[in-house]
Design a protein around this motif. Structure first.
Motif, short mmCIF file in Angstrom:
data_model
loop_
_atom_site.label_atom_id
_atom_site.label_comp_id
_atom_site.label_asym_id
_atom_site.label_seq_id
_atom_site.Cartn_x
_atom_site.Cartn_y
_atom_site.Cartn_z
N THR A 79 -70.81 -60.20 0.89
CA THR A 79 -71.64 -59.47 -0.06
C THR A 79 -71.88 -60.41 -1.23
O THR A 79 -70.95 -60.77 -1.96
N ASN A 81 -73.93 -61.09 -4.65
CA ASN A 81 -74.69 -60.44 -5.72
C ASN A 81 -75.13 -59.03 -5.34
O ASN A 81 -76.26 -58.62 -5.58
N GLY A 82 -74.21 -58.30 -4.70
CA GLY A 82 -74.48 -56.92 -4.33
C GLY A 82 -75.22 -56.74 -3.02
O GLY A 82 -75.46 -55.61 -2.59
N ASN A 84 -75.37 -57.27 1.08
CA ASN A 84 -74.47 -57.47 2.21
C ASN A 84 -75.22 -58.04 3.42
O ASN A 84 -76.28 -57.55 3.79
N ASN A 645 -67.05 -55.72 5.84
CA ASN A 645 -68.32 -55.33 5.25
C ASN A 645 -69.34 -54.87 6.28
O ASN A 645 -70.46 -54.52 5.93
N ARG A 710 -80.83 -49.63 0.18
CA ARG A 710 -79.68 -49.97 -0.64
C ARG A 710 -78.60 -48.90 -0.44
O ARG A 710 -78.84 -47.72 -0.70
N THR A 712 -74.61 -47.59 -1.13
CA THR A 712 -73.41 -47.65 -1.95
C THR A 712 -72.29 -46.96 -1.19
O THR A 712 -72.37 -45.76 -0.88
N GLY A 716 -68.47 -51.07 -1.90
CA GLY A 716 -69.46 -51.80 -2.68
C GLY A 716 -70.88 -51.43 -2.33
O GLY A 716 -71.15 -50.39 -1.71
N VAL A 717 -71.81 -52.32 -2.73
CA VAL A 717 -73.25 -52.10 -2.52
C VAL A 717 -73.76 -53.13 -1.53
O VAL A 717 -73.40 -54.30 -1.57
N SER A 718 -74.60 -52.69 -0.61
CA SER A 718 -75.24 -53.60 0.33
C SER A 718 -76.71 -53.24 0.45
O SER A 718 -77.12 -52.10 0.19
#
Length: 725
Positions: A79, A81-82, A84, A645, A710, A712, A716-718
């Motif tokens: 991942t 910078n946000g 994935n 991830n 996007r 969440t 985390g965020v992918s």
């Protein structure tokens, strides 16, 4: 041929214009050269091409590292910078070198085709990419994404996710990298007209309005008043940068390596001495651009270079002695001995006017430019080709193969150049600082600020310096037939493009001109780059690259103790005749080359001293940090990040219902959809699970097209790319 390819001992081009490969170099070098040539044929956008150089370097490095036992990927399975990029690893190949080359080629080919499809040079670049694939023995039309069992599949898969990453990384690629909120506060200056009466704020950037604007790569623009390139580039996802300060100007909510504001010219009558001195110095140094002034300099490493950045001044009031010592800004004492040969460096006596003109054009990256970040890639390639250079990481351990050296070196330098662009342009957009042509003409239009009992006094006027900046007197040739220019400001400087009828035969030289008609040492169809000055991008790029090169090679010195570039007599200069003799630019160390680049921008009329030293300091920090982040991946153990991830999205393309399957149980997933223009088309919502690992999203209402999903999750965020049928 591009000027940069005159580097001594740089070897032959590794591909011809048809795309054939030189077997002496690696496949990574082939794709790097193809990228550099595409940059030369594209618009001159340093920010955009620093990003292109980095992302293509990521593609090649990850395609190589995916098959390595110890090196860790940067993007695959991570991942970043946000964003994935799921990755479960590859099957053990029977021929690791062959499958690496295949994966790297497909990744580079797909990404380059995407990035340069709208380039003004696309008619040349895209066939060149395709021909290179064919000459390497690959079918460009293979589109498999089976990364486990296919090098082509891994390359295509990696390129697909890098393309998607680039559509949401803050660069605004989908809208041609245009600014979203920035607007200039000043009306444009028309360089062909004398003076600068349209300037409202003498501390802020001013656009230039041309009859015909041609950028540094030789591309004509339909917009004769070019916009600020990269005013919001600080929003772009970086490599190793960390936010230090926060702000709220021009779309930026943070700053990287903020040196504080530059000197200002206050509009309440309280003028800044540092501001006036700095811009006046630019006009003064332009008087050096005359090959017939009789001044001779030793430009060898025995007399120049070897400056210590820790001794550079930090207070604005201390800049003056730094730049004016020896009259050339280089306060270094040179190097007594070439440490590689044990012999003294030989003197090279040349005309100052030839030397500084060559500097201004060489480091500016003229009409055949690969832009400043690309220029340092050509220097890296030059070093890699030197017969005295041994490809050892940090100069230690076993000698690396050409391929391993290239992918690691490109990845490291690419990360540094990308971060240098983000940091420098973040500050350019935030401080929005004025350029010399605007400031010099503005101050001259106000008058002189030295003596209030002399004519034409104004507190915001330009300082008088006998022999360089004076008032026009009666009987002065510049006074005019009816003394209409009496008491105006005149300066002794490069006389400008009006004195060049034929660039192949004419030299403008230096002389007395009205200050309201001062020009930088540039083409009249370009004049100054279309973005703010503070801090200098050249200073930031060059110092970052010099630090990377020093750490990568384990040596501060060029191979053999000296790097060289030949500027042939009466062949090298573009917009006037020259140089009048062969000039060989020489650097003992990478830092010497970077320092020379920084000074060249003052002689070129592009930056005052205030823009320079902060850029050098920032570049040093960036280069060191980028190197160590890259190095941490080269000798790392493989991680389980891919499994942790991993998210599977199916079907894709999708008609009605999208399934989202996670590797680990999740109590909740939130999703939002963004279209290709960056607009949210489905607000964030909590998804309903089919079970604790699979969730569903209804997309029936969407129009056909490409979207970014996007997600969440608990971890985390992918971001994922989906296609709606």
């Amino acid at each position: 041929m591009n000027k940069k390819l005159h580097f001594l001992l740089a070897g032959f081009l590794i591909f011809t214009l048809s795309g054939s490969l030189n077997a002496q170099h690696s496949v990574a070098r082939a794709w790097n050269e193809a990228l550099l040539q595409a940059i030369r044929e594209d618009f001159a956008r340093p920010t955009v091409h620093a990003r292109n150089l980095f992302h293509v370097s990521v593609a090649m490095y990850d395609a190589w590292a995916a098959y390595d036992e110890t090196a860790e990927t940067y993007f695959l399975g991570k991942t970043v910078n946000g964003f994935n990029c799921p990755f479960f690893g590859v099957s053990a190949p029977t021929n690791i070198e062959a499958i690496r080359k295949e994966a790297m080629s497909y990744a580079s080919f797909r990404l380059l085709n995407h990035r340069f499809k709208n380039s003004p040079g696309a008619d040349s670049s895209l066939p060149r990419f395709r021909n290179l694939m064919i000459n390497l023995g690959y079918d460009p039309d293979v589109t498999t994404l089976d990364y486990r069992n296919s090098g082509a599949g891994l390359g295509n898969y990696l390129a697909e996710f890098l393309i998607t990453y680039g559509l949401q990384d803050g660069a605004n690629e989908q809208e041609g990298y245009e600014n979203s909120v920035y607007e200039p506060v000043n009306s444009p200056l028309q360089p062909e007209a004398a003076g600068n009466t349209s300037l409202e704020d003498p501390n802020r950037w001013q656009p230039l309005a041309f009859i015909n604007f041609i950028d540094q790569s030789g591309n004509p623009f339909s917009n004769a008043t070019p916009n600020f390139i990269g005013a919001e580039w600080g929003q772009v996802a970086p490599f190793s940068l960390e936010v230090e300060n926060t702000g709220s100007t021009n779309g930026s909510d943070h700053l990287y390596h903020d040196p504080g504001p530059p000197p200002s010219l206050n509009q309440d009558g309280q003028s800044s001495e540092e501001y006036m001195w700095g811009f006046s110095l630019v006009a003064k140094w332009s008087s050096h651009l005359d090959p017939n002034d009789g001044v001779i300099w030793d430009i060898s490493p025995s007399s120049m270079g070897n400056m210590d950045i820790s001794s550079f001044p930090t207070a604005w009031e201390d800049y003056q002695p730094f730049y004016e010592k020896r009259g050339q800004g280089d306060i270094g004492n040179g190097h007594d001995i070439n440490p590689k040969t044990g012999n003294p460096y030989e003197s090279q006596m040349v005309k100052r006017g030839d030397y500084v003109r060559v500097l201004a054009e060489f480091w500016a990256d003229g009409p055949d430019s690969e832009t400043p970040p690309g220029h340092w890639f050509t220097i890296l390639n030059y070093v890699s080709d030197h017969p005295d250079f041994i490809k050892k990481f940090r100069g230690e351990g076993e000698e690396l193969s050409d391929l391993e050296w290239d992918v690691k070196a490109y990845f490291t330098l690419g990360g540094a150049m990308h971060d240098a662009a983000i940091s420098a342009w973040d500050l350019k957009g935030y401080y929005d600082y004025i350029r010399p042509i605007s400031a010099i003409r503005y101050m001259a239009g106000k008058g002189q600020s030295t003596e209030n009992n002399l004519p034409n006094y104004d507190a915001q006027g330009i300082p008088l310096v006998p022999g360089f900046t004076e008032l026009v007197q009666i009987n002065d040739p510049l006074a005019g037939a009816n003394n209409e220019n009496l008491n105006k400001i005149k300066i002794y400087a490069w006389k400008g493009p009006d004195y060049i009828g034929n660039p192949a035969t004419d030299v403008a030289g230096a002389g007395w001109i009205l200050a309201e008609q001062w020009w930088p040492y540039q083409r009249p169809t370009f004049v100054t780059p279309p973005f703010a000055g503070y801090v200098s991008g050249h200073s930031t790029f060059s110092r970052a690259a010099a630090e990377v090169m020093t750490l990568l090679t384990g040596d501060a010195f060029f191979p053999g103790g000296m790097g060289e570039f030949i500027a042939p007599k009466n062949e090298f200069l573009v917009f006037e005749k020259g140089p009048s003799q062969d000039v060989i630019l020489q650097w003992a160390t990478y830092r010497d080359a970077a320092d020379q680049c920084s000074l060249s921008r003052i002689w070129g009329g592009i930056h005052p001293p205030a823009d320079d030293l902060p850029g050098r300091r920032i570049g040093k920090k960036i280069g060191v940090k980028a190197f160590h982040l890259a190095a941490s991946l080269f000798h790392s153990s493989k991680t389980k990040a891919a499994e942790e991830n991993h998210i599977v999205i199916y079907p894709n393309p999708v008609d009605h219902l999208l399934n989202i399957k996670t590797h680990q149980p999740n109590s909740e997933i939130q999703a939002e959809l963004i279209n290709i223009l960056g607009k949210i088309v489905k607000e964030k919502q909590t998804l309903q699970p089919r079970n604790n690992q699979t969730f569903q999203l209804e997309v029936n209402s969407l129009k056909s097209g490409i979207y970014l999903l996007r997600l969440t999750t608990d971890t985390g965020v992918s971001v994922h790319r989906i296609i709606k049928r």
